[in-house]
Design an enzyme around this catalytic site. Structure first.
Site, short mmCIF file in Angstrom:
data_model
loop_
_atom_site.label_atom_id
_atom_site.label_comp_id
_atom_site.label_asym_id
_atom_site.label_seq_id
_atom_site.Cartn_x
_atom_site.Cartn_y
_atom_site.Cartn_z
N GLY A 179 6.03 2.19 11.16
CA GLY A 179 5.34 3.46 11.36
C GLY A 179 4.98 3.70 12.82
CB SER A 180 2.39 5.85 14.25
OG SER A 180 1.19 5.29 13.74
CD GLU A 238 10.70 0.25 13.52
OE1 GLU A 238 10.03 1.04 14.24
OE2 GLU A 238 11.51 0.61 12.67
N GLY A 287 -0.86 3.11 14.31
CA GLY A 287 -1.05 2.38 13.05
C GLY A 287 -0.72 0.91 13.19
N GLY A 288 0.42 0.63 13.79
CA GLY A 288 0.85 -0.75 13.94
C GLY A 288 -0.08 -1.54 14.84
CB CYS A 307 12.31 4.18 14.16
SG CYS A 307 13.17 3.30 12.87
CE LYS A 353 -2.41 2.28 3.26
NZ LYS A 353 -2.29 3.65 2.75
#
Lengths: 494, 494
Positions: free
Chosen positions: B206-207, B230, B210-211, B267, B149
């Site tokens: 990502g965040s 992650e 979201g994860g 990160c 995506k």
């Protein structure tokens, strides 16, 4: 008989488990292995008392229990050996390249224990997949303390084995709290443990409903933790045409034995036989009927399992389009399992999910397909399984490549011309499989690779040799296999 | 700019992905590796256009992007090499012992691909952790088709890279559907993909929000699937007393650089500096202030990240007991990040969970402890982290063993006297960590071991050599490392 462990006591025990973890994780691989070997000896030392206690609680015969005790001891000893050997640590090292732009740091990785593991044993293996069973052995090997919730169906046996573990812990100077044994008749104790912040992983063997509940609780925690739940399966067997017609009688004998082994109370029991209509299948059915009739039923593990089997069997047989083929001729005593074989068509099977479910006990459903396309459709329709079996001649195999492909997709172990019952304890064993056979198809509960369920990698960057764990030091004092600058080697780093 | 891919189209693409899976999984390791290498070449062939497109979309400077393109190419090539080498397959074989009672069957195990993997790339790495980034490379290496995506913040860049992958697929005669690139500005597309039965695993960078959403959706499916997310971390740095006082200025310089590298948008950015009050810390603070003041701010990745940073920074600075120590002296242009350092006491930090959260951008909080006990308390209070760093002299290390123990518990990578920024792509790298750094501490998203996220073991029991995968045949035609009867070897089985 045993009172539920109180919440206050669970908190206290878990606090001591966490303390033990910080000590135990510093123990050498050899110390862990010695502890495991001592547990094996202590279990042996329980002698007759252990067998008698388990016989009284589980209805399992002495020979089977002695066998299972042997398996338990073998697991402890062989996982101890694997733990000490250290291959499971996946140690890997890249040495520094200070002259590179940017400089490449020294980086060394190995597995470290996750922390306290809670083990929920299986009712059908009071020794090998219970208190000092595979999960406990794997957790100790990984460097984790263990809390076992005694299975209510064999709490006395569990208590005896727990005593052996405590004895071994004392003899090996293990930290207090390395092992705890708790009781809980209902689900509340399990739920409390699964949600407790001190618990870092769960091992479970049992039903789909039990395993899934633990999985959900563990994932809904503030910090989710890994759950490996082995939840059984229907273990489909695909009987291919040439094999079926050339070895009809032998196959019928072999499968009558596998279906009824241990009164069908194995998670790898073949609950589905799938074949194509024709002379081979007709003759197979006749032979199987004859074999099954003459098998003497025996008591199931306990009243709960027996009741559950009766209900599930009745439900399966009541489904539209399912015919009872044969049952044992012998009268059924209280608590005994009614050995039964039913048949149905592929169309019926495909349209009714109830028929896909495991019926835990001496039961198997023969699914009759009109042609190869239907057989393939069934393979595509099945959920995850611990095992799938192909009974096939070389010619059958060559002719059914697409079937093979789809059967691979659904199983953890793929067997050719053999029975799924009998789970070898060895490194190449995979006992797991896609959901709902297990909650994570990437791990196994049998074989030394099961240790990896309870460990995670940690990378050390730029550490002086002096401060690294022995497993990662330049000299490789433990002599373990490591990947050094991309090559597997046991050599020291000069 | 790009329209969301419709639900009907997603269904169609996923159906083609499943088809591709059944072909791709039969491709040799070499074919997979060649495909990956060709992707690397096609990305290179995009030339200037790729860099310019990414510059326009992300505000990242050309040098950084060229560097990241190099990293992406290196990942594809080095994971291709690892894939071909086959160590990740964990092939193991126990040969039969027919004379044993009961007979021991031949058993051979290796990893096989899980199926279609959906990848959600990171906004901060438009190449290396995006469309053809680490997750995609690992999935292709494992034998899985991929659906990416596109990240809405660099959809044009993503489209270009997708073109390169499609080009490589064509050149390497990959099955149709081996790769799909879809668009979705909101969370709906991601949710639909995560819940789709055709999807078998998810890779995400990502965040936390979201994860965690993906993790929950995946676990609530009828058949749960593995998610490796992650989700970043605050990456605590423990500055120990002797080191701090002897290398004050050098440490300040080093950390001013690490905190502001790439405008703090990594990160592994060090967001927490933990030290004990005293002369060393006072001088460190002075030096750090001087360094930070003179650092020129630049644009953050995009407006959303810049806004998010401003808000999180304001929130962090508004917490009771937090003092702003210093900021860059330069005027801040639109979309630029306000480089900032704040301080607080250990007591304040321990009592306020807001201060434990990552502030994604060029910000770090110095936590001042009164003594070693407070520092230890902080280590014990922290959640899971991608990295933790110790700045320490040998004497500091020997004196703080308990601290070391607890810091190990919370991190995936443990760094000594170095900065956490800069994540080497190599086998011993571990890029993950206990929740909430990642959703499963047992896997990594950097390094070839990341392949294992997308594969599961399958054991073959009693198969004729002819029908086994090449990886498990007696002759070992691929020459891979295998554990044969418990010994690692590349030898054939005679």
């Amino acid at each position: 008989m045993y009172q539920d462990t109180s919440i206050a006591m669970l908190d206290e025990l878990l606090a001591s488990s966490v303390k033990a973890y910080h000590q135990y994780k510093t123990y050498s691989l050899k110390q862990r292995a010695d502890f495991m070997r001592t547990i094996a000896k202590e279990i042996e030392a329980l002698g007759e008392e252990l067998i008698e206690t388990a016989m009284a609680e589980t209805n399992l015969p002495a020979a089977r229990l002695m066998n299972e005790r042997g398996r338990t001891i073998f697991q402890l000893n062989s996982y101890a050996e694997a733990a000490e050997k250290g291959n499971w640590l996946e140690a890997s090292i890249d040495t520094a390249l200070p002259e590179r732009t940017p400089p490449k740091p020294d980086l060394r990785k190995m597995l470290m224990p996750l922390g306290t593991v809670v083990v929920f044993g299986a009712s059908n293996f009071p020794f090998a997949y219970s208190t000092a069973g595979g999960d406990t052995a794997c957790a100790f090997a990984a460097g984790c303390p263990v809390v076992v919730k005694a299975h209510p169906a064999h709490a006395k046996t569990s208590t005896l084995v727990a005593k052996a573990i405590h004895e071994a812990a004392k003899k090996c100077n293990m930290p207090d709290g390395i092992f705890h044994h708790v009781y809980g008749a209902g689900f509340e104790t399990g739920e409390y443990l699964a949600k407790h912040p001190a618990v870092k992983a769960i091992g479970f063997t049992g039903s789909l409903s039990g395993g899934k509940a633990l999985f959900d609780w563990a994932n809904q925690r503030k910090s989710p933790i890994p759950v490996f739940a082995e939840m059984g399966s229907a273990n489909p067997v695909f009987l291919l045409p040439e094999k079926l017609i050339t070895e009809t009688e032998a196959l019928a004998k072999q499968y009558a034995g596998s279906i009824t082994l241990g009164m069908g109370q194995f998670c790898t029991n073949p609950g589905l036989l799938i074949a194509i209509d024709g002379e081979g299948l007709d003759r197979f059915v006749q032979h199987l009927r004859k074999e099954i009739k003459s098998i003497v039923p025996s008591k199931m593990l306990h009243a709960g399992i027996s009741k559950n089997y009766s209900e599930k069997l009745a439900k399966a047989l009541a489904q539209k389009g399912v015919q009872l083929l044969t049952q044992t001729e012998y009268a059924i005593g209280e608590g005994e399992g009614l050995i039964s074989i039913a048949t149905t068509t592929a169309r019926t099977f495909l349209s009714n999910p109830v028929l896909h479910q495991e019926v835990f006990g001496p039961y198997s459903l023969i699914v009759q397909c009109q042609n190869e396309a239907e057989m393939l459709e069934i393979a595509k329709s099945l959920e995850g399984q611990l095992t799938a079996t192909l009974m096939a001649s070389p010619k059958d195999i060559r002719k059914h490549q697409e079937l093979l492909d789809y059967v691979q997709e659904i199983c953890g172990r793929f067997i050719l011309n053999n029975v799924p019952t009998g789970v070898e304890v060895s490194l190449p064993m995979h006992h797991g499989g896609p959901f709902p056979a297990s909650t994570d198809s990437r791990f196994t509960s049998v074989g030394a690779d099961g240790i990896k369920r309870f460990a995670r990698p940690i990378a050390f960057q730029n550490w002086d040799d002096e401060f690294l764990p022995n497993e990662l030091k330049n000299a490789n004092p433990l002599g373990i296999w490591r990947t050094v600058n991309n090559e597997l080697t046991r050599n020291p780093i000069s």
